[in-house]
Structure formats: C-alpha cells, structure tokens
Design a protein around this motif. Structure first.
Motif, mmCIF file in Angstrom:
data_model
loop_
_atom_site.group_PDB
_atom_site.id
_atom_site.type_symbol
_atom_site.label_atom_id
_atom_site.label_comp_id
_atom_site.label_asym_id
_atom_site.label_seq_id
_atom_site.Cartn_x
_atom_site.Cartn_y
_atom_site.Cartn_z
ATOM 1 N N UNK A 149 0.799 -1.226 0.000
ATOM 2 C CA UNK A 149 0.000 0.000 0.000
ATOM 3 C C UNK A 149 0.833 1.277 0.000
ATOM 4 N N UNK A 150 2.152 1.175 0.207
ATOM 5 C CA UNK A 150 2.960 2.393 0.344
ATOM 6 C C UNK A 150 4.317 2.304 -0.346
ATOM 7 N N UNK A 151 4.697 1.140 -0.825
ATOM 8 C CA UNK A 151 6.068 0.943 -1.299
ATOM 9 C C UNK A 151 6.460 1.845 -2.463
ATOM 10 N N UNK A 152 5.528 2.139 -3.357
ATOM 11 C CA UNK A 152 5.868 2.984 -4.510
ATOM 12 C C UNK A 152 6.346 4.361 -4.079
ATOM 13 N N UNK A 153 5.792 4.887 -2.992
ATOM 14 C CA UNK A 153 6.219 6.188 -2.483
ATOM 15 C C UNK A 153 7.438 6.075 -1.580
ATOM 16 N N UNK A 154 7.653 4.907 -1.009
ATOM 17 C CA UNK A 154 8.739 4.718 -0.044
ATOM 18 C C UNK A 154 10.067 4.409 -0.727
ATOM 19 N N UNK A 155 10.062 3.470 -1.651
ATOM 20 C CA UNK A 155 11.300 3.072 -2.303
ATOM 21 C C UNK A 155 11.768 4.130 -3.285
ATOM 22 N N UNK A 156 13.072 4.160 -3.515
ATOM 23 C CA UNK A 156 13.656 5.110 -4.457
ATOM 24 C C UNK A 156 14.804 4.429 -5.192
ATOM 25 N N UNK B 157 22.404 -4.672 2.214
ATOM 26 C CA UNK B 157 21.235 -3.877 1.829
ATOM 27 C C UNK B 157 21.514 -3.072 0.559
ATOM 28 N N UNK B 158 22.696 -2.494 0.460
ATOM 29 C CA UNK B 158 23.051 -1.706 -0.717
ATOM 30 C C UNK B 158 23.141 -2.588 -1.958
ATOM 31 N N UNK B 159 23.605 -3.797 -1.792
ATOM 32 C CA UNK B 159 23.677 -4.721 -2.928
ATOM 33 C C UNK B 159 22.277 -5.050 -3.441
ATOM 34 N N UNK B 160 21.343 -5.270 -2.531
ATOM 35 C CA UNK B 160 19.962 -5.531 -2.943
ATOM 36 C C UNK B 160 19.391 -4.311 -3.649
ATOM 37 N N UNK B 161 19.693 -3.121 -3.137
ATOM 38 C CA UNK B 161 19.184 -1.887 -3.750
ATOM 39 C C UNK B 161 19.674 -1.748 -5.185
ATOM 40 N N UNK B 162 20.911 -2.112 -5.451
ATOM 41 C CA UNK B 162 21.437 -2.025 -6.822
ATOM 42 C C UNK B 162 20.739 -3.012 -7.737
ATOM 43 N N UNK C 82 13.937 -2.784 -1.459
ATOM 44 C CA UNK C 82 14.703 -3.571 -0.490
ATOM 45 C C UNK C 82 13.783 -3.993 0.649
ATOM 46 N N UNK C 83 13.518 -5.285 0.769
ATOM 47 C CA UNK C 83 12.690 -5.781 1.865
ATOM 48 C C UNK C 83 13.103 -7.216 2.243
ATOM 49 N N UNK C 84 14.380 -7.453 2.552
ATOM 50 C CA UNK C 84 14.820 -8.807 2.914
ATOM 51 C C UNK C 84 14.364 -9.180 4.328
ATOM 52 N N UNK C 85 14.289 -10.467 4.582
ATOM 53 C CA UNK C 85 13.981 -10.944 5.930
ATOM 54 C C UNK C 85 15.244 -10.911 6.782
ATOM 55 N N UNK D 25 15.162 1.699 3.090
ATOM 56 C CA UNK D 25 15.669 2.671 2.116
ATOM 57 C C UNK D 25 16.968 3.249 2.655
ATOM 58 N N UNK D 26 18.024 3.223 1.853
ATOM 59 C CA UNK D 26 19.333 3.689 2.277
ATOM 60 C C UNK D 26 19.515 5.174 1.959
ATOM 61 N N UNK D 27 20.150 5.887 2.906
ATOM 62 C CA UNK D 27 20.320 7.324 2.797
ATOM 63 C C UNK D 27 21.767 7.698 3.117
#
Length: 272
Positions: free
Chosen positions: A40-47, A103-108, A114-117, A171-173
C-alpha cells in the motif's frame, strides 16, 4: 515531495479493535506498532538509487567504521564523555558495515526495492539474527537506513482474514552530518567564492520573480504534475475573486471628474 510522503508514512498507524468479550482477538498474532500493510505504500517509499549512489554511501560508512580508533583517541585526549552520536559511531562494527553492504547490494539489483527478511540477512552476512537486529537499529539511529515495518493479510478458512508481520522495507540514505566525521580526502571540496555568489544571486532573482507572479502562475512554476494543475486552478479562482473585489479604487464621481478633465485637456491640445 518525497520527504513529505515519508513523513506521512511515518505517522501512519494500524490499530486493532479490542475484543469486547475479552477473548483473544480474531486476527490472531498482534501486529507490531507503526506497521503499514504491505503493497500500500512501497511505490512512495522506495527510491531507485542514482548512478554511484550506493558506492558513495558504502565508502563513507566504511571510512566512518575505520575511523573509530581515531575518534576514541580524540575523546580520551579531550578527557570528556562521547556525545550520543559519537557513542553510536564507536559501536559501528564490521558486522554493521556488512549488513549495510548487503542492503546496498539488494538496492542495486532490485532498483531500490529492499525488503529482505532477517533470516536472509543473517545467512548472507554470516552472523546471528540478533546481531542483524542490532546492526539495523544502529544503522537507523545513524541515519544510513530508513526502515518501515509491514504486515500482510493471511486468508484462512473460517473466521478471517488474519494479519501477520512480514519483512520490513528499507531505504538507504546518506546522513547529512557524516561529512564532519570523515577524513579530509573524503570530504567534498568547497565551492569557489564566485560560484557561491552566483548561486546566491540566482536564488534572490528567482525569489523576486516568484513574488511577482499571480497565484495561478506561482503554482504552475513551483509544483509539477497533476497537483500543480489542481493548485493552479485553485489559484486562478482566488485571483479572479480578488480582481472582482477591486480594493482601493477611486470613488466613481472622482474618477468621472478626472477623466473629464483629461478629455478636456486633450481637446484643448488638439484645437491648439
């Protein structure tokens, strides 16, 4: 806008109604506080990370981890207690850096989704589940990671649906404060004085230009997309209403006299 959307997401709550009879709630296991339904929110959350962004974040985090010894020595030399941020930096271990790298590897690979367990991260990094939890908490405290808890619906036979916790979204910043704690060679070079002056003049000119626009023009110039169009229509309606009021006009009689005088003078000039 992106920041505004994240602020709204952070304020969202999922509340379960308590059972009137005092019995166990029909949804089963409770959902953790501040959780939002998955999907319900991932499109606005992920970048999607820009080119080289994940490498820059990792490089600065690695330099921060490597500089812990120098930071500890400086604090001891100054004979003081570390600040809360410095205390967090001193806990930035190799395991924490390894979790961030995963996490950064998944983002690439996943274009920022990024939503790993916890189990996946523990197996990938080769550490325990509790160590992963501590690493994620520290990365969130330092501002490298923005985490959002999620839940999902589980359809079952009989009374339902039920809800259950699922993996967090991450989300990484790049923390804004980090530059002050990096080695000099990793800090961005200061801009030349003439560039700073030109930028200040540009900002001043832009502000002056925007202040001269109508509400409709201001909305079109500052807000993109459908929201800008909606605000422009609203601004146009306000502009039209204000123009109908026409505050500060001359009284009708004075206006007529002045106009007549001007016409008389113009007529005299023609006859002359």
């Amino acid at each position: 806008m992106a920041e505004a959307a994240l602020a709204v997401l952070g304020g969202a709550r999922f509340k379960r109604k308590p059972s009137r009879s005092g019995a166990t709630h029909r949804t089963g296991a409770p959902v953790r506080r501040d959780s939002i339904e998955a999907g319900t929110f991932e499109d606005a959350f992920f970048s999607r990370p820009s080119k080289g962004e994940t490498d820059r974040i990792y490089k600065r985090a690695a330099a921060l981890s490597a500089g812990r010894a120098n930071l500890r020595a400086r604090i001891a030399h100054e004979e003081r207690e570390p600040t809360p941020r410095e205390a967090a930096i001193l806990r930035f271990s190799r395991n924490t850096l390894a979790v961030l790298e995963a996490l950064l590897r998944i983002a690439r690979v996943q274009a920022g989704r990024v939503y790993p367990t916890l189990e996946y991260l523990a197996e990938t990094v080769g550490i325990g589940r509790r160590t992963v939890i501590r690493a994620l908490a520290l990365l969130t405290e330092l501002g490298f990671v923005l985490a959002q808890r999620r839940f999902k619906r589980v359809e079952i036979d009989g009374v339902g649906p039920r809800y259950k916790q699922t993996s967090n979204a991450y989300r990484m910043l790049m923390p804004a404060w980090i530059e002050a704690h990096l080695p000099r060679w990793l800090r961005p070079a200061p801009l030349p004085a003439d560039v700073v002056q030109q930028e200040a003049e540009r900002i001043e000119q832009t502000a002056a230009m925007l202040s001269s626009l109508s509400r409709r023009e201001y909305a079109l110039a500052t807000v993109d997309g459908q929201l800008g169009k909606v605000l422009a229509r609203l601004g146009a309606a306000i502009d039209a209403k204000e123009s109908e009021c026409q505050p500060g006009l001359q009284p009708l009689l004075d206006s007529y006299i002045i106009s007549s005088e001007r016409l008389g003078l113009a007529g005299q000039g023609v006859h002359a």
